[in-house]
Enzyme design. Sequence first.
Site, short mmCIF file in Angstrom:
data_model
loop_
_atom_site.label_atom_id
_atom_site.label_comp_id
_atom_site.label_asym_id
_atom_site.label_seq_id
_atom_site.Cartn_x
_atom_site.Cartn_y
_atom_site.Cartn_z
N CYS A 133 43.19 46.78 44.53
CA CYS A 133 42.71 46.90 43.14
C CYS A 133 41.62 45.86 42.95
O CYS A 133 41.82 44.85 42.29
CB CYS A 133 43.87 46.69 42.16
SG CYS A 133 45.35 47.66 42.51
N GLY A 143 35.62 42.02 41.98
CA GLY A 143 35.30 41.53 43.31
C GLY A 143 35.63 40.07 43.58
O GLY A 143 35.34 39.57 44.67
N ASP A 159 42.32 56.72 44.92
CA ASP A 159 43.64 56.48 44.36
C ASP A 159 44.49 55.74 45.40
O ASP A 159 44.37 56.02 46.60
CB ASP A 159 44.30 57.81 43.99
CG ASP A 159 45.59 57.62 43.23
OD1 ASP A 159 46.62 57.34 43.89
OD2 ASP A 159 45.59 57.76 42.00
N CYS A 203 48.12 38.69 36.23
CA CYS A 203 47.77 37.66 35.24
C CYS A 203 48.71 37.82 34.04
O CYS A 203 48.29 37.76 32.89
CB CYS A 203 46.30 37.74 34.84
SG CYS A 203 45.77 39.35 34.22
#
Length: 451
Positions: free
Chosen positions: A110, A114, A161, A231
Site C-alpha cells: 500500500c 512513496g 488489487d 497510523c
Amino acid sequence: MSNFLPSKLITALKKDFQIDEEEFRRIHRQQEQITSIRLNPTKWTKAFENKDHIPWCPTGYYLNERPIFTLDPLFHAGTYYVQEASSMFIDHIIRSLNIDKKASLALDLCAAPGGKSTLLNSVLHPDSLLVSNEIIKTRVNVLADNLTKWGNFNVVVTNNDPQSFNRLPGFFDLMLVDAPCSGSGMFRKDEQTISEWSEETVNLCSQRQQRILSDSLSTLKEDGILIYSTCSYSIEENEEIADWLVANHDMQSIPIPHDLAWQIEETRSPKFQCHGYRFYPHKVRGEGFYVACFRKKKNQPTFNTKKIKIEKTQLDKAYLKNWIKTETEFTGLLFKDDILIIPTQHELNVKALQHVLYLKKAGTNVGRLTKKELLPHHELALSTAISNQIPRIELSLETALQYLRKADIQLTTEVKGWVLACYDGHPLGWMKILPNRVNNYYPKEWRIINL
C-alpha cells in the site's frame, strides 16, 4: 483541540495502555507541527547537516521550521523525502533484522505516496528488487514520480488489487503493509481526521486490514518477513490484527531491539503476546504510529518461474554506452518506442511480474531511439545510473526555479546539445542548447505553478 478528541478513544487508550491522558491532551492542544526529512544516500546533500538527527534512522533529520519545499530545487532533484519521523522506524527494523545484508525481493503493498518505498529502496541491499504497489489509480502516478526522483532503477511500480499478488505465491522475501486505517495517529497533524473518527470507522478499517492481508499474504515466502503498520491508536487495528495474523496465518511475532531512551512503547497483544511498537506524540518527536513484525511459518508453495519465457532483446547496448555508467549491470528492454533498463539479475523477476500484474513503471526509462539520436527521458536525468560524462550546467537558485517552472531561461555557455540542468551538483532534468536558444525539457506535468 484536545477538548474535541474522541472520548471513547481516550477511554480505550487509558484502559488498554494506561496512557497519561493529561499529557496526551496537552500535546494535541499545543498543535506543534513536527517537520522531518530523510536524505537520499545516493544523492547526498550537506544542506541539512546541522539539523537534529532522528535517533532510529541514520538518514533522518528534524527541521526547525517547515519551509516551502516546492521552492527548493533539491527537493525536486530527489535528494530528500519529507516523511513523518515515527514511520522512519522501519529503517531501524530492516537493519536490526539484518535484512539489509543480502539481496531481497520486497513488496510495499500500500505504497502511495512513496515515503516507505523510498525508505526501503535506500536501506535494503542494493541488489534487491522493490515492488511498490498502489491500488488507487489517482495515487499511483505520485508514487511513480517519487520513486523516479529517488533515482534507483531496481524498482517496479504496480497498480493492482492486493488480491492480484496471490498469482505470485511465495515470491517475496519481505512484505510491508502500511494499512489504510482510521488515522487517529494523525490527529495533531490533520484536525479533519478527528471529525471523521468513530468506533464504526475503526471496526470497518479492521475488517479491511484483515481482507488486505488475507488477499495477499500467500505472496510472502515461507520464513519471509512481514512488517505491518498503521497510523492508528486503536487496538482493533493494531494488536488485535497481530493476534489475528498468528491465529489465522501461522505468523510468528518478532521482537525488535531498541533504545529505551527513544520512549517508544513496546506492547503485547492480548491473546498471543505479539510484540508491537507504539509511538505517542507526547513521548516522541513524531506522530502516532504502530508497527509490528512477523515471520511466516506456514508452508508456502512458490511461483514457478520456469513458465516465464525470456525473449532475447533486440536492443544493442552500444546505443546506451554514452548515457549509462559503464559499471552498471543492466538489461535493456523495449517497451513500445521507449528503452527501459532493469538490473540484469532481476530480468526474470520483472518478467514474472509483467506476466501477472499491471506495471505502471519498471526500472528507468532511458529514452526513445530515433534514426539520428536518443531522445533522453526525464527518468534518465534523475537516475543514479546516468553517465558522469554527460555535460552538466550548474544553475543559480533563481534560474533553477525558472527551469522548474518550465520557463524560458538564458545561458551563456560553449556547450551545445543535450545537457543536464543541475542545482548544487544534482540533476533536475534535461535542456538542449541550440545556437540561438535553450530548449527546456522539464516535464510539463511536473512544473512548479507560481506561488
